[in-house]
Structures are given as C-alpha cells and as structure tokens.
Write a protein that holds these residues in place. Structure first.
Motif, PDB file in Angstrom:
ATOM      1  N   ARG A   1       0.788  -1.380   0.009  1.00 31.39           N
ATOM      2  CA  ARG A   1      -0.033  -0.315   0.142  1.00 31.39           C
ATOM      3  C   ARG A   1       0.865   1.678   0.030  1.00 31.39           C
ATOM      4  O   ARG A   1       0.311   2.418  -1.421  1.00 31.39           O
ATOM      5  CB  ARG A   1      -1.474   0.190   1.431  1.00 31.39           C
ATOM      6  CG  ARG A   1      -1.971  -1.284   0.499  1.00 31.39           C
ATOM      7  CD  ARG A   1      -3.403  -0.575   2.390  1.00 31.39           C
ATOM      8  NE  ARG A   1      -2.368  -0.715   3.342  1.00 31.39           N
ATOM      9  CZ  ARG A   1      -2.585  -1.862   3.766  1.00 31.39           C
ATOM     10  NH1 ARG A   1      -3.152  -3.662   2.920  1.00 31.39           N
ATOM     11  NH2 ARG A   1      -2.129  -2.665   5.025  1.00 31.39           N
TER      12      ARG A   1
ATOM     13  N   HIS B   1      -3.899   1.384  -6.326  1.00 31.85           N
ATOM     14  CA  HIS B   1      -3.469   2.919  -6.139  1.00 31.85           C
ATOM     15  C   HIS B   1      -3.006   3.263  -7.676  1.00 31.85           C
ATOM     16  O   HIS B   1      -3.781   4.820  -6.611  1.00 31.85           O
ATOM     17  CB  HIS B   1      -2.342   3.141  -4.962  1.00 31.85           C
ATOM     18  CG  HIS B   1      -2.726   2.122  -3.305  1.00 31.85           C
ATOM     19  ND1 HIS B   1      -3.678   2.920  -2.456  1.00 31.85           N
ATOM     20  CD2 HIS B   1      -2.822   0.629  -3.437  1.00 31.85           C
ATOM     21  CE1 HIS B   1      -3.472   1.952  -1.630  1.00 31.85           C
ATOM     22  NE2 HIS B   1      -3.334   0.792  -1.855  1.00 31.85           N
ATOM     23  N   ASN B   2      -2.665   3.259  -8.436  1.00 32.95           N
ATOM     24  CA  ASN B   2      -2.146   4.181  -9.225  1.00 32.95           C
ATOM     25  C   ASN B   2      -3.835   4.799 -10.239  1.00 32.95           C
ATOM     26  O   ASN B   2      -4.710   4.153 -10.179  1.00 32.95           O
ATOM     27  CB  ASN B   2      -1.676   3.263 -10.170  1.00 32.95           C
ATOM     28  CG  ASN B   2      -1.054   4.012 -11.542  1.00 32.95           C
ATOM     29  OD1 ASN B   2      -1.632   4.657 -12.082  1.00 32.95           O
ATOM     30  ND2 ASN B   2       0.019   4.419 -10.757  1.00 32.95           N
ATOM     31  N   ARG B   3      -3.284   5.730 -10.230  1.00 31.20           N
ATOM     32  CA  ARG B   3      -4.931   7.171 -10.838  1.00 31.20           C
ATOM     33  C   ARG B   3      -5.246   7.225 -11.948  1.00 31.20           C
ATOM     34  O   ARG B   3      -5.791   7.265 -12.230  1.00 31.20           O
ATOM     35  CB  ARG B   3      -4.423   8.499  -9.522  1.00 31.20           C
ATOM     36  CG  ARG B   3      -4.443   8.503  -8.762  1.00 31.20           C
ATOM     37  CD  ARG B   3      -4.276   9.979  -8.467  1.00 31.20           C
ATOM     38  NE  ARG B   3      -4.620  11.195  -9.577  1.00 31.20           N
ATOM     39  CZ  ARG B   3      -3.676  12.259  -9.261  1.00 31.20           C
ATOM     40  NH1 ARG B   3      -3.443  12.570  -8.561  1.00 31.20           N
ATOM     41  NH2 ARG B   3      -4.552  13.295  -9.798  1.00 31.20           N
TER      42      ARG B   3
ATOM     43  N   LYS C   1       1.614   5.573  -7.682  1.00 29.57           N
ATOM     44  CA  LYS C   1       0.430   6.805  -7.570  1.00 29.57           C
ATOM     45  C   LYS C   1       0.254   7.287  -8.684  1.00 29.57           C
ATOM     46  O   LYS C   1      -0.708   7.440  -9.129  1.00 29.57           O
ATOM     47  CB  LYS C   1      -0.915   6.806  -6.544  1.00 29.57           C
ATOM     48  CG  LYS C   1      -0.623   7.873  -5.866  1.00 29.57           C
ATOM     49  CD  LYS C   1      -1.723   8.561  -4.408  1.00 29.57           C
ATOM     50  CE  LYS C   1      -0.929  10.441  -4.204  1.00 29.57           C
ATOM     51  NZ  LYS C   1      -2.502  10.412  -3.494  1.00 29.57           N
ATOM     52  N   ASN C   2       0.833   8.350  -8.988  1.00 28.83           N
ATOM     53  CA  ASN C   2       0.688   9.129 -10.303  1.00 28.83           C
ATOM     54  C   ASN C   2       1.387   8.994 -11.065  1.00 28.83           C
ATOM     55  O   ASN C   2       1.870   9.963 -12.319  1.00 28.83           O
ATOM     56  CB  ASN C   2       1.144  10.608  -9.057  1.00 28.83           C
ATOM     57  CG  ASN C   2       0.160  11.296  -8.929  1.00 28.83           C
ATOM     58  OD1 ASN C   2      -1.404  10.978  -8.699  1.00 28.83           O
ATOM     59  ND2 ASN C   2       0.638  11.670  -7.516  1.00 28.83           N
TER      60      ASN C   2
ATOM     61  N   GLY D   1       2.477   1.815  -3.675  1.00 27.34           N
ATOM     62  CA  GLY D   1       1.355   2.383  -4.069  1.00 27.34           C
ATOM     63  C   GLY D   1       0.700   3.543  -3.812  1.00 27.34           C
ATOM     64  O   GLY D   1       0.845   4.120  -5.062  1.00 27.34           O
ATOM     65  N   GLU D   2       1.120   4.067  -2.684  1.00 25.14           N
ATOM     66  CA  GLU D   2       1.179   5.565  -2.469  1.00 25.14           C
ATOM     67  C   GLU D   2       1.852   5.891  -3.131  1.00 25.14           C
ATOM     68  O   GLU D   2       1.886   7.825  -4.069  1.00 25.14           O
ATOM     69  CB  GLU D   2       0.156   5.823  -1.332  1.00 25.14           C
ATOM     70  CG  GLU D   2      -0.827   6.030  -0.176  1.00 25.14           C
ATOM     71  CD  GLU D   2      -1.315   6.700  -1.456  1.00 25.14           C
ATOM     72  OE1 GLU D   2      -1.919   8.278  -1.285  1.00 25.14           O
ATOM     73  OE2 GLU D   2      -2.606   6.118  -1.531  1.00 25.14           O
TER      74      GLU D   2
END
Length: 189
Positions: free
Chosen positions: A10, A42-44, A17-18, A13-14
């Motif tokens: 997690r 988590h990926n935007r 994420k971008n 992932g944070e």
C-alpha cells in the motif's frame, strides 16, 4: 502475505500513484503478484489492473536450501572459500559467485548458478523490451524479490551501489532501459 507485506505494498502504491505505467510485470510467486496488483490498484492513471506474471522474474532458486535458514546455507556455501556469510561472499567475490558457491554446496546441484540465473532473468528482460505497449519514455512497473534486485544492481549499477545489504521490503529502485543498455538510476529508495 503478512500484514506488514500488505502495508508495504500500500505504501509503495501511494508513492507511485501518480505514475502512468505503460506495462507491469512481476514474478509468478503469489506475494509478488499480490504486491503488483495492490500497487496498480492505487494508481490513478493505470489502465492496467493486472501485471504480466512470469517465472523469469523469480528469486534465485536455492535448490536443496529452499525454505531453510539462509544464514546456515550461506555458511555452508561460503566456508570452504574462507567466507562465512552472504555479505562476506559478496564483499570478497560477488553475488554471481555466491550463486555458484551455493550450487556447488547443494548436494543435488539443483540450485541455480550465476549462468543459469542470468539465462532465465535475461529472458524476462527481453520480455519487457519486446512488449508492444512499451516505447521510448514508457514507465514500467516490475515487482520481484530482494536478491533479484541485488543481482540487477550488481550487474547494471556500475559499482555505484552497496549490494552487500539487502534492500528494504517495499523499497524502490529505478532502472533506465533502452535497446542497448540497462542502467541503475537509483537503488533502495
């Protein structure tokens, strides 16, 4: 995977994420696949929901020593050469030589030596290079294992990084890859 492993996934992932990934790969061991999926969740930007799973990205195969206390295994492998720990083997010789020592110490000689390891891993690197969605400037996620990461950094890091210490779980390493070379940009971040 342990709760700490899930938390590491997690956290990574944070951090990522971008980043718009054009492809994602991972070892076929469940913890690597679970980690890759958690990072992608988590990926935007990623349209990817699952990585390409391949045994090419597995950890070194330890043969007889699979599942045993690796401190004891490295002692058995290194002691005949005057080195009693993985770190000592790497400091005096190399990670590649450590693989060769472990295969020689395996009573059945099933452990991967350096040549066998790189034959497999090179197939994985070629798989990445040949993926049609990857082009110049692409961002690719690869989730693997600690000793795999150390092996990549030893081979492609030009001696700039300390490969005697295992990378932290959930750490990030960045490689720059083109048709002609692979270069380690950062390690164990």
């Amino acid at each position: 995977m342990t709760e700490k492993g899930w938390q590491n996934a997690r956290d990574v992932g944070e951090k990522l994420k971008n980043i718009k990934f054009d492809a994602a790969f991972c070892s076929d061991l469940p913890r690597a696949e679970q980690t890759a999926v958690e990072i992608l969740n988590h990926n935007r930007f990623a349209k990817l929901k699952k990585p390409t799973v391949s045994p090419f990205f597995r950890e070194e195969f330890y043969g007889y020593f699979e599942g045993t206390d690796m401190n004891q295994a490295w002692y058995v492998a290194g002691a005949p050469h005057g080195v009693a720990t993985f770190k000592a083997i790497v400091e005096k010789y190399s990670i590649g030589q450590a693989k060769d020592f472990l295969k020689a110490a395996d009573p059945f000689h099933h452990a991967e030596n350096n040549q066998e390891y790189w034959k497999r891993m090179d197939q994985g690197l070629e798989l990445i290079k040949q993926t049609k969605t990857i082009h110049d400037g692409s961002k690719v996620l690869l989730v693997s294992h600690g000793n795999t990461l150390l092996s990549l950094v030893e081979r492609f890091g030009a001696g700039k990084f300390d490969v005697t210490q295992r990378p932290a779980n959930g750490s990030l390493t960045k490689l720059a890859v083109n048709d002609h070379q692979i270069q380690v940009v950062s390690f164990n971040q």
